[in-house]
Write a protein that holds these residues in place. Structure first.
Motif, PDB file in Angstrom:
ATOM      1  N   ALA A 245       0.839  -1.208   0.000  1.00 35.70           N
ATOM      2  CA  ALA A 245       0.000   0.000   0.000  1.00 35.70           C
ATOM      3  C   ALA A 245       0.870   1.252   0.000  1.00 35.70           C
ATOM      4  O   ALA A 245       1.949   1.289   0.601  1.00 35.70           O
ATOM      5  N   ALA A 246       0.389   2.290  -0.670  1.00 33.55           N
ATOM      6  CA  ALA A 246       1.132   3.554  -0.743  1.00 33.55           C
ATOM      7  C   ALA A 246       0.960   4.385   0.528  1.00 33.55           C
ATOM      8  O   ALA A 246       1.787   5.258   0.815  1.00 33.55           O
ATOM      9  N   TYR A 247      -0.096   4.128   1.271  1.00 33.28           N
ATOM     10  CA  TYR A 247      -0.385   4.912   2.479  1.00 33.28           C
ATOM     11  C   TYR A 247      -1.106   4.020   3.473  1.00 33.28           C
ATOM     12  O   TYR A 247      -1.956   3.197   3.093  1.00 33.28           O
ATOM     13  N   ARG A 248      -0.757   4.193   4.748  1.00 32.06           N
ATOM     14  CA  ARG A 248      -1.428   3.451   5.817  1.00 32.06           C
ATOM     15  C   ARG A 248      -1.656   4.378   7.000  1.00 32.06           C
ATOM     16  O   ARG A 248      -0.762   5.136   7.384  1.00 32.06           O
ATOM     17  N   SER A 249      -2.841   4.316   7.587  1.00 34.83           N
ATOM     18  CA  SER A 249      -3.086   4.893   8.905  1.00 34.83           C
ATOM     19  C   SER A 249      -3.995   3.925   9.650  1.00 34.83           C
ATOM     20  O   SER A 249      -4.685   3.107   9.039  1.00 34.83           O
ATOM     21  N   TYR A 250      -3.979   4.019  10.977  1.00 40.13           N
ATOM     22  CA  TYR A 250      -4.660   3.029  11.807  1.00 40.13           C
ATOM     23  C   TYR A 250      -5.620   3.699  12.774  1.00 40.13           C
ATOM     24  O   TYR A 250      -5.469   4.864  13.125  1.00 40.13           O
ATOM     25  N   ARG A 251      -6.591   2.903  13.251  1.00 46.82           N
ATOM     26  CA  ARG A 251      -7.591   3.457  14.155  1.00 46.82           C
ATOM     27  C   ARG A 251      -7.186   3.333  15.621  1.00 46.82           C
ATOM     28  O   ARG A 251      -7.892   3.845  16.496  1.00 46.82           O
ATOM     29  N   ASP A 252      -6.064   2.666  15.910  1.00 51.87           N
ATOM     30  CA  ASP A 252      -5.556   2.626  17.278  1.00 51.87           C
ATOM     31  C   ASP A 252      -4.090   2.198  17.268  1.00 51.87           C
ATOM     32  O   ASP A 252      -3.580   1.681  16.261  1.00 51.87           O
ATOM     33  N   ASP A 253      -3.422   2.425  18.392  1.00 53.58           N
ATOM     34  CA  ASP A 253      -2.005   2.071  18.506  1.00 53.58           C
ATOM     35  C   ASP A 253      -1.791   0.567  18.408  1.00 53.58           C
ATOM     36  O   ASP A 253      -0.761   0.112  17.892  1.00 53.58           O
ATOM     37  N   LEU A 254      -2.743  -0.221  18.913  1.00 58.94           N
ATOM     38  CA  LEU A 254      -2.616  -1.672  18.846  1.00 58.94           C
ATOM     39  C   LEU A 254      -2.490  -2.154  17.411  1.00 58.94           C
ATOM     40  O   LEU A 254      -1.741  -3.089  17.119  1.00 58.94           O
ATOM     41  N   SER A 255      -3.228  -1.513  16.503  1.00 62.57           N
ATOM     42  CA  SER A 255      -3.176  -1.904  15.098  1.00 62.57           C
ATOM     43  C   SER A 255      -1.796  -1.633  14.504  1.00 62.57           C
ATOM     44  O   SER A 255      -1.216  -2.474  13.811  1.00 62.57           O
ATOM     45  N   ARG A 256      -1.270  -0.443  14.773  1.00 59.05           N
ATOM     46  CA  ARG A 256       0.067  -0.127  14.260  1.00 59.05           C
ATOM     47  C   ARG A 256       1.117  -1.060  14.861  1.00 59.05           C
ATOM     48  O   ARG A 256       2.007  -1.545  14.145  1.00 59.05           O
ATOM     49  N   ASP A 257       0.999  -1.347  16.149  1.00 59.79           N
ATOM     50  CA  ASP A 257       1.942  -2.252  16.797  1.00 59.79           C
ATOM     51  C   ASP A 257       1.869  -3.655  16.189  1.00 59.79           C
ATOM     52  O   ASP A 257       2.900  -4.330  16.019  1.00 59.79           O
TER      53      ASP A 257
ATOM     54  N   ARG B 255     -10.893  16.891  16.129  1.00 61.88           N
ATOM     55  CA  ARG B 255      -9.676  17.607  15.703  1.00 61.88           C
ATOM     56  C   ARG B 255      -8.680  16.654  15.041  1.00 61.88           C
ATOM     57  O   ARG B 255      -8.076  16.985  14.017  1.00 61.88           O
ATOM     58  N   GLN B 256      -8.529  15.485  15.605  1.00 60.56           N
ATOM     59  CA  GLN B 256      -7.572  14.524  15.058  1.00 60.56           C
ATOM     60  C   GLN B 256      -7.997  14.034  13.678  1.00 60.56           C
ATOM     61  O   GLN B 256      -7.151  13.827  12.796  1.00 60.56           O
ATOM     62  N   LEU B 257      -9.289  13.868  13.458  1.00 63.62           N
ATOM     63  CA  LEU B 257      -9.741  13.435  12.132  1.00 63.62           C
ATOM     64  C   LEU B 257      -9.602  14.545  11.097  1.00 63.62           C
ATOM     65  O   LEU B 257      -9.378  14.269   9.915  1.00 63.62           O
ATOM     66  N   ARG B 258      -9.714  15.784  11.513  1.00 65.39           N
ATOM     67  CA  ARG B 258      -9.418  16.871  10.581  1.00 65.39           C
ATOM     68  C   ARG B 258      -7.951  16.786  10.139  1.00 65.39           C
ATOM     69  O   ARG B 258      -7.627  17.028   8.968  1.00 65.39           O
ATOM     70  N   ASP B 259      -7.075  16.433  11.073  1.00 64.44           N
ATOM     71  CA  ASP B 259      -5.659  16.238  10.723  1.00 64.44           C
ATOM     72  C   ASP B 259      -5.496  15.064   9.766  1.00 64.44           C
ATOM     73  O   ASP B 259      -4.682  15.109   8.834  1.00 64.44           O
ATOM     74  N   GLN B 260      -6.263  13.989   9.985  1.00 59.90           N
ATOM     75  CA  GLN B 260      -6.206  12.837   9.085  1.00 59.90           C
ATOM     76  C   GLN B 260      -6.569  13.227   7.658  1.00 59.90           C
ATOM     77  O   GLN B 260      -5.874  12.883   6.700  1.00 59.90           O
ATOM     78  N   PHE B 261      -7.642  13.971   7.495  1.00 63.38           N
ATOM     79  CA  PHE B 261      -8.076  14.350   6.152  1.00 63.38           C
ATOM     80  C   PHE B 261      -7.107  15.331   5.512  1.00 63.38           C
ATOM     81  O   PHE B 261      -6.892  15.291   4.288  1.00 63.38           O
ATOM     82  N   ALA B 262      -6.491  16.203   6.315  1.00 62.51           N
ATOM     83  CA  ALA B 262      -5.474  17.102   5.772  1.00 62.51           C
ATOM     84  C   ALA B 262      -4.274  16.301   5.277  1.00 62.51           C
ATOM     85  O   ALA B 262      -3.684  16.625   4.232  1.00 62.51           O
ATOM     86  N   GLU B 263      -3.918  15.257   5.998  1.00 63.97           N
ATOM     87  CA  GLU B 263      -2.807  14.409   5.562  1.00 63.97           C
ATOM     88  C   GLU B 263      -3.158  13.684   4.264  1.00 63.97           C
ATOM     89  O   GLU B 263      -2.323  13.565   3.363  1.00 63.97           O
ATOM     90  N   LEU B 264      -4.395  13.212   4.149  1.00 60.27           N
ATOM     91  CA  LEU B 264      -4.812  12.557   2.905  1.00 60.27           C
ATOM     92  C   LEU B 264      -4.716  13.516   1.728  1.00 60.27           C
ATOM     93  O   LEU B 264      -4.296  13.128   0.626  1.00 60.27           O
ATOM     94  N   ASN B 265      -5.109  14.766   1.932  1.00 59.29           N
ATOM     95  CA  ASN B 265      -4.989  15.756   0.859  1.00 59.29           C
ATOM     96  C   ASN B 265      -3.550  15.868   0.377  1.00 59.29           C
ATOM     97  O   ASN B 265      -3.278  15.895  -0.829  1.00 59.29           O
ATOM     98  N   ALA B 266      -2.625  15.942   1.310  1.00 56.34           N
ATOM     99  CA  ALA B 266      -1.219  16.143   0.953  1.00 56.34           C
ATOM    100  C   ALA B 266      -0.614  14.916   0.301  1.00 56.34           C
ATOM    101  O   ALA B 266       0.176  15.030  -0.647  1.00 56.34           O
ATOM    102  N   VAL B 267      -0.982  13.709   0.779  1.00 61.62           N
ATOM    103  CA  VAL B 267      -0.345  12.484   0.293  1.00 61.62           C
ATOM    104  C   VAL B 267      -1.013  11.934  -0.965  1.00 61.62           C
ATOM    105  O   VAL B 267      -0.332  11.496  -1.901  1.00 61.62           O
ATOM    106  N   LEU B 268      -2.338  11.973  -1.012  1.00 62.61           N
ATOM    107  CA  LEU B 268      -3.053  11.313  -2.103  1.00 62.61           C
ATOM    108  C   LEU B 268      -3.435  12.237  -3.249  1.00 62.61           C
ATOM    109  O   LEU B 268      -3.623  11.785  -4.379  1.00 62.61           O
TER     110      LEU B 268
END
Length: 403
Positions: free
Chosen positions: A164-176, A376-389
């Motif tokens: 995958a070109a991009y990954r984000s997770y819904r909790d720390d356990l998933s990333r771990d 607030r954190q999801l607004r950051d998520q969508f801003a990151e998607l704009n920049a990356v995708l």
């Protein structure tokens, strides 16, 4: 110059799971707000439902219509084998038509429920491999992951994540979990579940109602040998808890999160046999949130029933079937209100529930604060998607603003 992006959404969408569809709804809301000119379509499990409900073209995920039916006859087994080969071509052809493909939320990198490697894990691998080969960016957005023991499933999930070109997770356990499986997660971020981006319904008037979200629960992928025992104990324990509430004169509203959960609702209603127990007809996470916002408190099993209850600001006790539920409750400040779904103890559950209700006012304040942070954190998520995708689209917007 035409900068309108071609965006695909992918997954078991429109197949009856409200959580999956809620994640799709959140991503579509983001795309329509930030990229209204984007051409969006889906490769999914229930294309008719997705088109009717969300107004986007959709294609069936599998060539073989019997993909998720057990195959015993020679013809059915052969059709499944042929379907796996045909899906290679179908998936690649679909991916090629897009600039970006988004896998919206869902537990696509976990096996906390029964799962076969050549089902969805294989489909996800085809998607990510096609994206890598055809240079279409595939984004796993706010997904769930968990340790996987089954080697073929683990291998497919690990390869998919790596491709995958991009990954984000819904909790720390998933990333771990993905890091433990050998995926480089150094650049991967964690954000709240995508469903927290959906609109919040207004609170209802307290009337004593308790919402109980149930699940057709048989354990996880590693519990197949004792699946029926787990299911029986879950239903019996939940039924006894509901009966205890009814004996105290409390109205109980039963909620589901997937079409298969109705059998548990029917079993509880038949066993308790009281007009105080009713079932809600919910077709979306928005419907679930409305029900939960009108309740005094809630007990829920399915992950997205928990999400909806917490987002609605309703004090909630989790019948936890996986670590993701415990992590969500902890993140929202209710970590001490979890009870194991595999070992439901009605007496202990009732004690925890009474403790929850005693702290109701304080917990509602806590949930208000945590929900503000999640937004607030999801607004950051969508801003990151704009920049990356969508870098070309962002550059075009910037150029128009400065000209």
């Amino acid at each position: 110059m035409n900068t309108a992006p071609r965006v695909g959404v992918f997954g078991l969408l429109g197949s009856g799971n409200l959580g999956n569809d809620g994640s799709l709804e959140a991503v579509l809301g983001y795309l329509r707000a930030e990229h209204p000119d984007a051409a969006v379509d889906a490769l999914c499990g229930g294309p008719g439902t997705v088109t009717a409900r969300y107004g986007i073209p959709a294609t069936r995920l599998h060539w073989n219509r019997g993909e998720y039916r057990t195959a015993s006859r020679v013809g059915a087994v052969a059709a499944k084998g042929v379907g796996k080969l045909v899906d290679i071509v179908r998936t690649a052809a679909w991916v090629r038509r897009h600039d970006v493909v988004i896998v919206p939320g869902m537990g696509v990198l976990e096996a906390t429920l029964p799962l076969r490697p050549w089902g969805f894990p294989y489909s996800l691998f085809l998607l990510c491999a096609s994206g890598k080969i055809l240079r279409t960016r595939v984004a796993l957005v706010g997904v769930g992951a968990a340790p996987i023991r089954d080697r073929p499933t683990r291998a497919l999930v690990r390869l998919s994540a790596r491709l995958a070109a991009y990954r984000s997770y819904r909790d720390d356990l998933s990333r771990d979990a993905m890091r433990a499986m050998g995926v480089d997660t150094a650049r991967d971020e964690v954000y709240p579940d995508l469903a927290f981006a959906l609109p919040t319904p207004p609170p209802g008037t307290p009337n004593g109602t308790v919402c109980v979200g149930v699940m057709d629960f048989h354990g996880g992928n590693d519990d197949r040998a004792r699946a029926e025992e787990i299911h029986r104990r879950y239903v019996e324990g939940t039924t006894r808890f509901v009966r205890a509430l009814v004996e105290e004169g409390r109205p109980v509203r039963l909620l589901t999160g997937d079409a298969c959960d109705t059998s548990v609702v029917e079993a509880i209603i038949d066993a308790v046999d009281s007009p105080l127990v009713t079932a809600a007809g919910t077709g979306s996470l928005t419907d679930l949130m409305r029900e939960l916002a009108a309740a005094d408190s809630a007990v829920a099993t399915r992950y997205h029933n928990l999400v909806c209850a917490l987002k609605a600001g309703t004090p909630t006790l989790a019948l936890s079937y996986a670590a993701k539920s415990d992590a969500l409750m902890d993140r929202m400040g209710l970590g001490s209100y979890c009870h194991p779904a595999r070992e439901v103890d009605p007496g202990r559950l009732l004690e925890q529930f009474r403790a929850l209700e005693k702290q109701s006012a304080e917990l509602r304040r806590t949930l208000t604060e945590r929900n503000r942070l999640a937004a607030r954190q999801l607004r950051d998520q969508f801003a990151e998607l704009n920049a990356v995708l969508f870098p070309k689209t962002q550059d075009a917007h910037a150029l128009r603003e400065t000209s």
